[in-house]
Scaffold this motif. Structure first.
Motif, PDB file in Angstrom:
ATOM      1  N   MET A 135       0.813  -1.215   0.000  1.00  0.00           N
ATOM      2  CA  MET A 135       0.000   0.000   0.000  1.00  0.00           C
ATOM      3  C   MET A 135       0.847   1.266   0.000  1.00  0.00           C
ATOM      4  N   MET A 136       2.026   1.160   0.520  1.00  0.00           N
ATOM      5  CA  MET A 136       2.883   2.339   0.626  1.00  0.00           C
ATOM      6  C   MET A 136       3.604   2.647  -0.682  1.00  0.00           C
ATOM      7  N   GLY A 137       4.190   1.628  -1.271  1.00  0.00           N
ATOM      8  CA  GLY A 137       4.998   1.863  -2.462  1.00  0.00           C
ATOM      9  C   GLY A 137       6.191   2.747  -2.134  1.00  0.00           C
TER      10      GLY A 137
ATOM     11  N   GLY B 128       5.354   6.363  -0.831  1.00  0.00           N
ATOM     12  CA  GLY B 128       4.789   6.314   0.518  1.00  0.00           C
ATOM     13  C   GLY B 128       5.866   6.108   1.565  1.00  0.00           C
TER      14      GLY B 128
END
Lengths: 483, 445
Positions: free
Chosen positions: A341-343, A346
């Motif tokens: 979700m962060m990548g 992020g």
């Protein structure tokens, strides 16, 4: 009134469980288990109905501070918000209902997750290979030191000592002893970091490893790091990074590029797996190519031909195994979800906001508290309560008073090189309003120290229990309830 | 990013308050040459919906024990988990709290640990227990380290029928020292007393699994006395569910009792997170590894709980600590405590008896088939080792077509015999077991 113990709620004949009737012929235990092997008296477990058990644990739970309630600025612990989606993915029956000895072809999804998580961690840290087996930071350290030992054994070098700075976490020297090395502590310089000159004094070819936390426990980046790792390598030694403070580095710089040969990650700190009141954690270890042959078995790999994920057991130089199975898989699912979700952007944002939040708090709090190392910090910083101590109030008192405001105290009396230390790490998941509220509380307490020191010395006042007499508890030791 | 409550505007305000013109000024300590100039090569960020979908797909690429009928054990056991356990351990007050260093705002965690310690003592019959270890194997390894330090001896005896992975972990914890591991042979599935007698001189400890790797119950009539007479310590590695019925180590005079806590309310979860439990005689309390909670009082004499004897631990004693453990498996231990409380005095016996009855039903039925027999004909708990005419691995593979995980072939371990370890817990029904036997019959004929 005391909160009752579960044993005090027990009454003979109550029951909290519901089990099916036996659908096979019942046997005499004398025959199946052997009369001589049977227990004479029942284990005196409590007997409580389900709804009463629920109330008991809810009563207990509300006495806890937790990150979902308010700021938890424990330095070096990275108490960040734990995304709820992690709990959803970790609870998927396709993960929770896997037996560890299922054949590889029946756990392809789990193995793919582990394989990809390890690769992402390698990329984040600039390492070549990652093992997910260690279950905690301390076990990661132990793993790293064993890898080093295996390496030196294989090339026929006897190296006895491991170096670490005086600001190191307690687990570092404890792991050194457990791994059979001599611990050698090196003094930090007056700027709070490790000086190449100080390293020069103790460095020789009997040194196996230098362990460093970067940023260190003062929240300072070891700015001489390239020189330090070069010096250790020059003597044939290895350098280990304690990754407890990795939250400050992601997307900004990488341990591998600094010259570290290995590091551990704390999946439960940096990568948002919840801490659970003390665990479980995840202590994945990343290494450079040189140390890859020694990693614990099994290594998660891919078949050459069909690309299927598999266990690689054929590792003749491996240090063996540190866990009964493959480590804390459930924690890996959470870390993997978080990273997806962060990548890249992020992760960089996490580090930037964590660093900005810490510097903001530092600049504001230094008005009223001593700041022994007054410089730009990374994700955390350390204040000293020396000024307050002169007024008769110790840091333990300040910490207890903080609890009265519904927030958690910072780490106290650590690192050991700062007297009356208050180590503060806000993390990226606190808003400006939350930081300001913390500052307000700290200022009010600074006022109280001057005007009403007894109020602080007798704190806490608004907590489920008052300050506990820990000395008496250790003296009249009661660690097992007998009724 | 949804977990970072900072707007661009906030960021600017903070940087102004700090007195820097941009974020890069805060990286002043990081040498220019070390700063990344390219983004990390990671997969593109997913939304929550996409992440859940992706993880869901990975999960469906596994064939779980919900889809297959599971007879595998060998250290991880498929028991029913009462609904209140996942419910209660998901409470954020337990889930998202740190180690209880500030006792006054951690009373929930601390009292739960104190109760956990007390429950483990009641089950094992030991006098003290700690707050948890990583898993059963590391608990066993720490027990061996304790025995080495107490006895100052250098030989460690391991029963041959100790789980091979426990043996591996013990080895990885002690092979940095000048210590020898010696295996005590078995006599048809239980510790061979003659061999034990021969090897006991100067031993620091005997690590005895009970039930052992083959599920067999060790007769403990002679072993404790022999071990103690030789000045060694007895470390019992136990299955917690079995202690509902079996004589507890405290009753047969074990010095340390450890085990894998997973059967108590923790999911199989591909091997972790589980928890190890560590219990001992009272006189060893100052040498225990890990955290310990104690009853205490505040100034008004109100009862509370705090961590105690912390001078054993790494954050105080550093290189002289009894262990390097810091983070443990607190939430898994909490699940274990809730399990013991929920089952209670009667339920834990009922679970154990269901396991015993089912495992014995299954064993007799399987051994009635041609070419299948018990590897060792001894009293066993809920797991047994089968001797087959052909390879155990082949039988296992053939039964996959029938959607059965038939057990654990011992050939997957570094192990001299080719046996199939079969386990039946309370979750297996007579219909499933009859289907298993029928399927075995079909594939072996």
């Amino acid at each position: 009134m005391n909160t009752p113990l579960i044993f005090e709620l027990s009454s003979r004949g109550r029951k909290g469980y519901s089990l099916p009737k036996c659908d096979v012929p019942a046997r005499l235990l004398d025959q199946t288990l052997g009369a001589a092997n049977l227990r004479e008296k029942d284990a005196s477990l409590p007997e409580v109905a389900e709804n009463e058990i629920v109330r008991h644990y809810i009563r207990l739970s509300v006495m806890n501070h937790h990150i979902d309630k308010a700021i938890y600025p424990l330095g070096s612990c990275t108490m960040k918000y734990n995304p709820k989606v992690n709990e959803v993915t970790a609870a998927l029956p396709g993960f929770t209902q896997l037996h560890p000895f299922q054949p590889a072809h029946s756990v392809q999804g789990a193995l793919q997750l582990m394989y990809e998580l390890a690769r992402m961690l390698a990329e984040i840290s600039g390492m070549d290979k990652v093992t997910l087996q260690p279950t905690s930071g301390a076990q990661g350290e132990y793993c790293g030191l064993k890898l080093a030992k295996a390496h030196f054994d294989r090339i026929g070098q006897k190296r006895e000592s491991v170096l670490f700075p005086d600001s190191a976490h307690g687990t570092n020297p404890a792991s050194v002893t457990m791994a059979g090395f001599q611990p050698v502590q090196v003094k930090s310089n007056d700027r709070g970091i490790l000086d190449p000159a100080a390293l020069e004094d103790v460095l020789d070819d009997r040194i196996a490893v230098l362990m460093l936390t970067n940023p260190n426990t003062l929240g300072l980046f070891e700015r001489e790091i390239l020189r330090l790792t070069e010096m250790v390598h020059g003597k044939g030694g290895l350098v280990y990074m304690d990754g407890a403070n990795l939250n400050a580095l992601m997307g900004i710089t990488r341990a591998g590029d600094m010259g570290f040969d290995m590091l551990h990650f704390n999946l439960h700190k940096t990568l948002s797996a919840p801490h659970g009141g003390g665990g479980p954690g995840g202590g994945a270890v990343g290494v450079k190519r040189l140390l890859e042959p020694y990693l614990p078995v099994p290594v998660i790999a891919r078949e050459k031909g069909n690309g299927e994920y598999c266990f690689d057991w054929d590792r003749p130089y491996s240090i063996g195994r540190l866990h009964t199975f493959y480590g804390n898989f459930g924690v890996m699912v959470r870390a993997y979800t978080y990273l997806l979700m962060m990548g890249s952007a992020g992760l960089r944002q996490i580090a930037e906001v964590a660093i900005t939040n810490a510097n903001y708090l530092k600049e504001r709090l230094k008005e009223r508290y001593d700041l022994p190392y007054d410089t730009v910090c990374q994700h955390e910083f350390v204040l000293s309560g020396d000024r307050q101590k002169k007024q008769g109030v110790r840091v333990v008192d300040i910490a207890k008073r903080i609890l009265d405001f519904g927030i958690h105290a910072p780490t106290t009396y650590f690192p050991l090189i700062v007297s009356e230390a208050l180590m503060i790490e806000p993390t990226e998941t606190e808003s400006k309003a939350s930081l300001d509220q913390f500052v307000e509380v700290m200022f009010q307490i600074a006022d109280e120290v001057e005007k009403n020191p007894d109020l602080v010395r007798s704190a806490p006042h608004n907590t489920p229990v008052g300050r506990l007499n820990e000395a008496a508890a250790a003296r009249e030791l009661n660690v097992n309830f007998s009724d | 990013m949804s977990f970072i409550p900072q707007s661009d505007n906030d960021g600017r305000t903070l940087l102004d308050a700090i007195g820097v013109k941009d974020f890069d000024e805060l990286l002043e300590g990081v040498p220019e040459s070390l700063r990344l100039t390219q983004p990390l090569r990671l997969p593109p960020a997913l939304s929550e919906l996409e992440a859940v979908r992706h993880l869901g797909e990975l999960a469906t690429r596994n064939q779980s024990c919900d889809e297959y009928i599971n007879f595998m054990g060998a250290g991880a056991y498929d028991h029913y988990i009462p609904a209140i356990i996942p419910h209660l351990i998901s409470r954020p007050e337990f889930l998202t709290a740190y180690t209880p260093y500030q006792a006054e705002v951690s009373q929930g965690t601390l009292q739960a640990i104190y109760e956990f310690q007390s429950l483990i003592c009641r089950l094992t019959g030991m006098e003290v227990a700690n707050a948890s270890m990583y898993d059963g194997a590391s608990a066993a390894a720490e027990a061996v380290l304790l025995a080495l330090s107490v006895t100052r001896r250098r030989t460690v005896l391991l029963s041959r029928l100790l789980h091979p992975h426990f043996r591996d972990v013990i080895k990885a914890y002690i092979d940095n020292r000048d210590v020898e591991i010696v295996t005590v042979a078995d006599d048809n599935g239980v510790i061979a007393i003659d061999d034990l007698k021969e090897k006991l001189a100067d031993a620091a400890c005997l690590v005895m699994a009970n039930p052992n790797f083959y599920g067999i119950i060790e007769p403990v009539d002679q072993i404790p006395e022999l071990v103690h007479r030789a000045g060694a310590m007895l470390i019992a590695v136990v299955n917690p569910i079995s202690l509902a019925l079996l004589k507890p180590p405290g009753e047969y005079d074990a010095d340390i009792c450890v085990g894998e806590g997973q059967p108590l309310g923790n999911a199989l979860a591909f091997g972790g997170p589980y928890f190890g439990f560590f219990a001992a005689r009272k006189n060893l309390v100052r040498r225990l590894p890990g955290r310990l909670a104690a009853m205490a009082q505040d100034a008004t004499e109100k009862r509370g709980f705090c961590l105690t004897l912390q001078t054993r631990e790494q954050h105080i004693r550093r290189d002289k600590a009894t262990s390097n453990i810091c983070t443990n498996q607190a939430l898994c231990a909490l699940a274990g405590a809730i399990y013991l409380v929920t089952m209670g005095r009667e339920g834990i016996k009922e679970v154990a008896e269901l396991c015993v009855n089912k495992a014995h039903y299954l064993q007799e039925k399987l051994c009635a088939l041609n070419g299948i027999s018990l590897a060792c004909d001894r009293n066993f708990f809920h797991e047994f080792a089968l001797e087959l005419r052909g390879s155990a691995r082949r039988l296992f593979d053939r039964l996959l077509e029938k959607k059965i995980y038939a057990g654990v072939p011992t050939s997957r371990f570094n192990w001299e015999n080719d046996h199939l370890l079969v386990c039946a817990t309370e979750k297996r029904t007579v219909v499933e077991m009859d289907y298993f036997c029928q399927s075995v019959k079909e594939v072996i004929t």
